[in-house]
Design a protein around this motif. Structure first.
Motif, PDB file in Angstrom:
ATOM      1  N   PHE A  15       0.849  -1.196   0.000  1.00 32.17           N
ATOM      2  CA  PHE A  15       0.000   0.000   0.000  1.00 32.17           C
ATOM      3  C   PHE A  15       0.883   1.245   0.000  1.00 32.17           C
ATOM      4  N   THR A  16       0.394   2.300  -0.636  1.00 28.32           N
ATOM      5  CA  THR A  16       1.087   3.581  -0.640  1.00 28.32           C
ATOM      6  C   THR A  16       0.094   4.692  -0.346  1.00 28.32           C
ATOM      7  N   ILE A  17       0.397   5.487   0.658  1.00 26.21           N
ATOM      8  CA  ILE A  17      -0.441   6.638   0.980  1.00 26.21           C
ATOM      9  C   ILE A  17       0.197   7.895   0.402  1.00 26.21           C
ATOM     10  N   SER A  18      -0.638   8.786  -0.094  1.00 25.81           N
ATOM     11  CA  SER A  18      -0.158  10.056  -0.629  1.00 25.81           C
ATOM     12  C   SER A  18      -1.240  11.107  -0.409  1.00 25.81           C
ATOM     13  N   ARG A  19      -0.882  12.356  -0.616  1.00 27.73           N
ATOM     14  CA  ARG A  19      -1.868  13.420  -0.434  1.00 27.73           C
ATOM     15  C   ARG A  19      -1.596  14.569  -1.383  1.00 27.73           C
ATOM     16  N   ASP A  20      -2.657  15.294  -1.691  1.00 26.58           N
ATOM     17  CA  ASP A  20      -2.583  16.503  -2.507  1.00 26.58           C
ATOM     18  C   ASP A  20      -3.057  17.634  -1.612  1.00 26.58           C
ATOM     19  N   ASN A  21      -2.131  18.446  -1.147  1.00 25.59           N
ATOM     20  CA  ASN A  21      -2.482  19.503  -0.197  1.00 25.59           C
ATOM     21  C   ASN A  21      -3.292  20.626  -0.839  1.00 25.59           C
ATOM     22  N   VAL A  22      -3.231  20.762  -2.149  1.00 19.89           N
ATOM     23  CA  VAL A  22      -4.043  21.774  -2.835  1.00 19.89           C
ATOM     24  C   VAL A  22      -5.499  21.323  -2.889  1.00 19.89           C
ATOM     25  N   LYS A  23      -5.695  20.045  -3.165  1.00 24.14           N
ATOM     26  CA  LYS A  23      -7.046  19.480  -3.247  1.00 24.14           C
ATOM     27  C   LYS A  23      -7.561  18.985  -1.901  1.00 24.14           C
TER      28      LYS A  23
END
Length: 121
Positions: free
Chosen positions: A67-75
C-alpha cells in the motif's frame, strides 16, 4: 464544519489493485496528518497508513510494500493505493484528518463515513 468523503472501494480479486480517495471540504485553516484506518467484521479498527502535512508516512506492518499513501495539499485529498490485495485486507476503510479550524483554535480529528473493500480469494 468539515466533511471527509471517501470513494474508490469495491470488490476485487486477490492480487488486484484499488485506489481509495478521501477529499476534505468545508471551512478550516489547515490539515495536519491524514490517514486511513480499517475495520473488519468482529475486529477492532486499526491504522493502515498515515501521512503528515510534510509528506512523512507510516504504515502498518501488514501493508508495507503493498500500500502507498499520498496526499494533494491543494485538493485537500488523501489517497491510498492498494496493490497485491489479499482476502485479509477485506474491511471497511475509513479516512481521518487532523484539522485545524482556525489559527487560534486547536485541531480536531474528523472521520469519513467509510468505504467497503472486499477481496475475494
Amino acid at each position: 464544519q468539515v466533511q471527509l468523503v471517501e470513494s474508490g472501494g469495491g470488490l476485487v480479486q486477490a492480487g488486484g489493485t484499488l485506489r481509495l480517495s478521501c477529499a476534505a471540504s468545508g471551512s478550516f485553516f489547515s490539515i495536519n496528518a491524514m490517514g486511513w484506518h480499517r475495520q473488519a467484521p468482529g475486529k477492532q479498527r486499526e491504522l493502515v497508513a498515515a501521512i503528515t502535512s510534510g509528506g512523512g508516512t507510516n504504515y502498518a506492518d501488514s501493508v508495507k510494500g503493498r500500500f502507498t499513501i499520498s496526499r494533494d495539499n491543494v485538493k485537500n485529498t488523501v489517497y491510498l493505493q492498494m496493490n497485491s490485495l489479499k482476502p485479509e485486507d477485506t474491511a471497511v476503510y475509513y479516512c481521518n484528518a487532523d484539522v485545524r479550524p482556525s489559527l487560534y483554535r486547536p485541531s480536531t480529528d474528523y472521520w469519513g463515513q467509510g468505504t467497503q473493500v472486499t477481496v475475494s480469494s
